[in-house]
Design a protein around this motif. Structure first.
Motif, mmCIF file in Angstrom:
data_model
loop_
_atom_site.group_PDB
_atom_site.id
_atom_site.type_symbol
_atom_site.label_atom_id
_atom_site.label_comp_id
_atom_site.label_asym_id
_atom_site.label_seq_id
_atom_site.Cartn_x
_atom_site.Cartn_y
_atom_site.Cartn_z
ATOM 1 N N THR A 94 0.697 -0.924 0.052
ATOM 2 C CA THR A 94 -0.001 -0.055 -0.092
ATOM 3 C C THR A 94 0.956 1.302 -0.021
ATOM 4 O O THR A 94 1.535 1.486 1.028
ATOM 5 N N LEU A 96 1.238 5.081 0.285
ATOM 6 C CA LEU A 96 0.770 6.316 0.723
ATOM 7 C C LEU A 96 1.068 7.447 0.044
ATOM 8 O O LEU A 96 0.556 8.483 0.076
ATOM 9 N N LYS A 112 2.612 1.661 3.872
ATOM 10 C CA LYS A 112 2.091 1.382 5.001
ATOM 11 C C LYS A 112 2.054 -0.205 5.172
ATOM 12 O O LYS A 112 1.915 -0.860 4.223
ATOM 13 N N VAL A 118 3.994 3.299 9.235
ATOM 14 C CA VAL A 118 4.404 3.850 7.931
ATOM 15 C C VAL A 118 6.012 3.689 7.823
ATOM 16 O O VAL A 118 6.701 4.066 8.835
#
Length: 125
Positions: A94, A96, A112, A118
């Motif tokens: 994913t 970000l 992520k 993060v």
């Protein structure tokens, strides 16, 4: 001081290992040493070392260690060849924030992980 190796608490070690293997990390040590019922694992990629441990493994000794997913933690990881690394993983994780050059001259992107943390990867060219 010579180095910092974060010990990050997670709910599912095996899922976490799978995610970090997508990023090129390899398991270098675990407890127990074999099997799927791990409570702790150390992973490395180059000179970056990260440790992962289950919340339940320390619940009795350190009940202060708890959180909901997505805790306030950002790991900033320097690397070389950031553009090639981004292309290699961008469809597996994913993203970000995509590749961008910051005002301080670093090329960065953020993803992520499977635990809600993060990870910002950076190359200071």
């Amino acid at each position: 001081m010579e180095s910092l190796s974060p010990n990050i608490f997670v709910n599912d070690i095996n899922e976490t290992i799978g995610f970090y293997e997508l990023l090129g990390f390899k398991v270098t040590m675990s407890v127990p040493e074999t099997g799927r019922d791990l409570v702790w694992a150390m992973m490395t990629n180059g000179s970056v070392t990260m440790m992962f441990q289950t919340f339940s493994s320390l619940a009795d000794d350190l009940p202060e260690i708890h959180r909901t997913d997505g805790g306030s933690l950002l790991l900033y990881i320097n690397l070389k060849n950031i553009r090639a690394f981004f292309e290699e993983i961008k469809n597996k994780v994913t993203v970000l924030k995509g590749l961008e050059v910051t005002f301080y001259g670093a090329t960065e992107f953020s993803v992520k992980d499977n635990n809600g943390y993060v990870l910002t990867f950076a190359e200071h060219e």
